[in-house]
Motif scaffolding. Structure first.
Motif, PDB file in Angstrom:
ATOM      1  N   LEU A  21       0.891  -1.158   0.000  1.00 47.21           N
ATOM      2  CA  LEU A  21       0.000   0.000   0.000  1.00 47.21           C
ATOM      3  C   LEU A  21       0.929   1.207   0.000  1.00 47.21           C
ATOM      4  N   ALA A  22       0.759   2.097  -0.971  1.00 50.19           N
ATOM      5  CA  ALA A  22       1.715   3.189  -1.155  1.00 50.19           C
ATOM      6  C   ALA A  22       1.015   4.537  -1.175  1.00 50.19           C
ATOM      7  N   PHE A  23       1.645   5.515  -0.542  1.00 50.46           N
ATOM      8  CA  PHE A  23       1.240   6.913  -0.700  1.00 50.46           C
ATOM      9  C   PHE A  23       2.475   7.657  -1.200  1.00 50.46           C
ATOM     10  N   SER A  24       2.343   8.308  -2.355  1.00 53.17           N
ATOM     11  CA  SER A  24       3.525   8.929  -2.960  1.00 53.17           C
ATOM     12  C   SER A  24       3.145  10.159  -3.764  1.00 53.17           C
ATOM     13  N   ASP A  25       4.190  10.939  -4.096  1.00 49.63           N
ATOM     14  CA  ASP A  25       4.037  12.054  -5.030  1.00 49.63           C
ATOM     15  C   ASP A  25       4.801  11.759  -6.320  1.00 49.63           C
ATOM     16  N   ILE A  32      -2.692   7.432  -3.433  1.00 46.11           N
ATOM     17  CA  ILE A  32      -2.803   6.148  -2.745  1.00 46.11           C
ATOM     18  C   ILE A  32      -2.904   5.046  -3.790  1.00 46.11           C
ATOM     19  N   ASP A  33      -2.037   4.038  -3.694  1.00 49.39           N
ATOM     20  CA  ASP A  33      -2.010   2.952  -4.676  1.00 49.39           C
ATOM     21  C   ASP A  33      -1.760   1.617  -3.986  1.00 49.39           C
ATOM     22  N   ILE A  34      -2.315   0.565  -4.553  1.00 48.73           N
ATOM     23  CA  ILE A  34      -1.911  -0.802  -4.211  1.00 48.73           C
ATOM     24  C   ILE A  34      -1.046  -1.283  -5.366  1.00 48.73           C
ATOM     25  N   SER A  63       0.746  -4.159 -10.834  1.00 48.06           N
ATOM     26  CA  SER A  63       0.629  -2.709 -10.901  1.00 48.06           C
ATOM     27  C   SER A  63       1.907  -2.049 -10.385  1.00 48.06           C
ATOM     28  N   TYR A  64       2.062  -0.768 -10.672  1.00 48.00           N
ATOM     29  CA  TYR A  64       3.296  -0.086 -10.289  1.00 48.00           C
ATOM     30  C   TYR A  64       3.063   1.407 -10.124  1.00 48.00           C
ATOM     31  N   ILE A  65       3.991   2.064  -9.435  1.00 48.40           N
ATOM     32  CA  ILE A  65       4.163   3.506  -9.481  1.00 48.40           C
ATOM     33  C   ILE A  65       5.577   3.756  -9.972  1.00 48.40           C
ATOM     34  N   ALA A  66       5.819   4.934 -10.520  1.00 49.99           N
ATOM     35  CA  ALA A  66       7.140   5.206 -11.101  1.00 49.99           C
ATOM     36  C   ALA A  66       7.509   6.673 -10.925  1.00 49.99           C
ATOM     37  N   GLN A  67       8.793   6.893 -10.646  1.00 52.27           N
ATOM     38  CA  GLN A  67       9.326   8.244 -10.486  1.00 52.27           C
ATOM     39  C   GLN A  67      10.441   8.478 -11.495  1.00 52.27           C
ATOM     40  N   ALA A  68      10.369   9.599 -12.201  1.00 50.97           N
ATOM     41  CA  ALA A  68      11.416   9.974 -13.148  1.00 50.97           C
ATOM     42  C   ALA A  68      12.563  10.658 -12.415  1.00 50.97           C
ATOM     43  N   VAL A  69      13.791  10.245 -12.700  1.00 49.68           N
ATOM     44  CA  VAL A  69      14.979  10.869 -12.120  1.00 49.68           C
ATOM     45  C   VAL A  69      16.034  11.014 -13.202  1.00 49.68           C
ATOM     46  N   ASP A  70      17.019  11.859 -12.941  1.00 51.80           N
ATOM     47  CA  ASP A  70      18.141  11.977 -13.878  1.00 51.80           C
ATOM     48  C   ASP A  70      19.362  11.208 -13.393  1.00 51.80           C
ATOM     49  N   ASN A  71      19.248  10.604 -12.196  1.00 51.91           N
ATOM     50  CA  ASN A  71      20.370   9.853 -11.660  1.00 51.91           C
ATOM     51  C   ASN A  71      19.857   8.866 -10.619  1.00 51.91           C
ATOM     52  N   VAL A  72      20.099   7.570 -10.850  1.00 51.59           N
ATOM     53  CA  VAL A  72      19.656   6.561  -9.895  1.00 51.59           C
ATOM     54  C   VAL A  72      20.838   6.197  -8.994  1.00 51.59           C
ATOM     55  N   ASP A  73      21.061   7.027  -8.013  1.00 47.42           N
ATOM     56  CA  ASP A  73      22.140   6.817  -7.042  1.00 47.42           C
ATOM     57  C   ASP A  73      21.485   6.788  -5.671  1.00 47.42           C
ATOM     58  N   TYR A  74      21.574   5.665  -4.980  1.00 46.64           N
ATOM     59  CA  TYR A  74      20.842   5.537  -3.728  1.00 46.64           C
ATOM     60  C   TYR A  74      21.607   4.666  -2.740  1.00 46.64           C
ATOM     61  N   PHE A  75      21.168   4.744  -1.477  1.00 49.98           N
ATOM     62  CA  PHE A  75      21.654   3.813  -0.465  1.00 49.98           C
ATOM     63  C   PHE A  75      20.470   3.446   0.428  1.00 49.98           C
TER      64      PHE A  75
END
Length: 358
Positions: A21-25, A32-34, A63-75
């Motif tokens: 269960l997700a709440f995102s921008d 709100i999404d499942i 199903s999915y949600i997706a975020q656009a980024v210019d760099n996928v650098d994470y920890f």
């Protein structure tokens, strides 16, 4: 852990076969999404482009949600039932200005540069949509509070988190995700005092870790830039009151070298920073008892700081030069606010005095 991480060269997918269960921008989200998949994708910040790439990325029917980024650098930081993914996008580099001084710069220029510190937060509990929204607000507030507390240079604040993103994820009740009635399902009871503290601590740590990983440190030259003050402008202001001496390129170079040398003195730096912070408090009306618009009040603390700076650099002779520069306000000093004009008069007076005593 109830999720899997799928990595590809153009993004990552946080996958939960049992659904989140997700709440995102996010760029692609209904608030709100499942969802089965939470995607962070290298893509232009456009809905259709991001959605298309997310579909190809997953190659799954969930199903999915997706975020656009210019760099996928994470920890990733994990604390029992709490996992924090921190995504970092940074256009600023710390460059050597001299052998002892550094400055923050960007090849994009500060009008176009960005620093974004974003989060995906997973809580291994069954949490209601209402409580997810509450957690979303907690994370948003602690991010803003933590970053504001750092009092970064203004031009850095202006490019910080202008396009960051946030998703809060939890488990769904034991049910078929396609037929789940999220409004009437049963959810875990939350100990809010405990959870709030743990989330705030985790987000604060993630921000500190991100800033350290990106080597985002700022020094006295960065605070000069934030005030619109360049070393060359200080040199020119210093030359305006030079008497009985030709203003040559060699003299200007000596002045520049002395200014930069003075800016490595911890006592000069401390006095300059104290004055700049005082200017912010005064002009921002942050101290009830201090009203800079009250003409009956004579404020001379700025002059005391200016005198202290000039004296620290070149002793008694500089104090006499300080009076000349503070009264004449040559060059850039004339346009500075009432505290900064005196402290930079002190810096210039000290440096002028120093180069002529050598």
């Amino acid at each position: 852990m109830k999720f899997n991480i799928i990595k590809k060269d153009y993004g990552i997918c946080i996958n939960n076969p049992n659904h989140f269960l997700a709440f995102s921008d996010f760029t692609v989200s209904d608030g709100i999404d499942i969802v089965e998949n939470v995607n962070v994708i290298n893509s232009k910040n456009e809905f259709e482009a991001t959605a298309k790439r997310a579909e190809r990325f997953n190659q799954l029917q969930g199903s999915y949600i997706a975020q656009a980024v210019d760099n996928v650098d994470y920890f990733e930081n994990t604390y029992d039932d709490l996992t924090v993914f921190t995504f970092m996008s940074n256009d600023v580099e710390i460059e050597d200005f001299t052998s002892q001084l550094q400055v923050a710069n960007s090849s994009k220029g500060f009008a176009n540069a960005r620093i974004n510190l974003s989060h995906v937060i997973y809580i291994d509990k069954v949490i209601s949509p209402k409580d997810l929204l509450k957690i979303f607000k907690i994370v948003t507030n602690i991010k803003a509070k933590t970053l504001a507390y750092r009092a970064l240079p203004l031009h850095i604040q202006n490019i910080l988190n202008t396009d960051d993103f946030l998703a809060v994820l939890s488990n769904i009740p034991e049910n078929d995700a396609t037929s789940l009635d999220i409004n009437n399902a049963e959810y875990d009871k939350i100990d809010w005092d405990d959870l709030k503290i743990r989330i705030e601590d985790a987000v604060e740590i993630s921000l500190e870790d991100a800033i350290e990983k990106l080597n985002l440190t700022f020094g006295i030259l960065d605070y000069f830039v934030s005030e619109g003050i360049l070393i060359g402008d200080l040199v020119d202001a210093g030359m305006e009151l030079v008497d009985d001496v030709d203003v040559t390129d060699e003299l200007k170079d000596k002045m520049k070298e002395q200014i930069l040398k003075s800016l490595t003195d911890i006592n000069v730096i401390t006095l300059l920073v104290a004055a700049m912070r005082m200017e912010q408090d005064l002009t921002g009306n942050r101290i009830r008892e201090l009203n800079v618009n009250d003409e009956s009040v004579y404020l001379y603390t700025d002059e005391v700081l200016g005198l202290a700076i000039s004296n620290q650099i070149a002793g008694t002779k500089a104090i006499f030069n300080y009076k000349r520069y503070a009264e004449a306000k040559p060059g850039i000093i004339y346009g500075l606010p009432p505290v900064l004009d005196d402290i930079f008069a002190g810096l210039i007076a000290g440096c002028i005095s120093k180069i002529f005593e050598e």
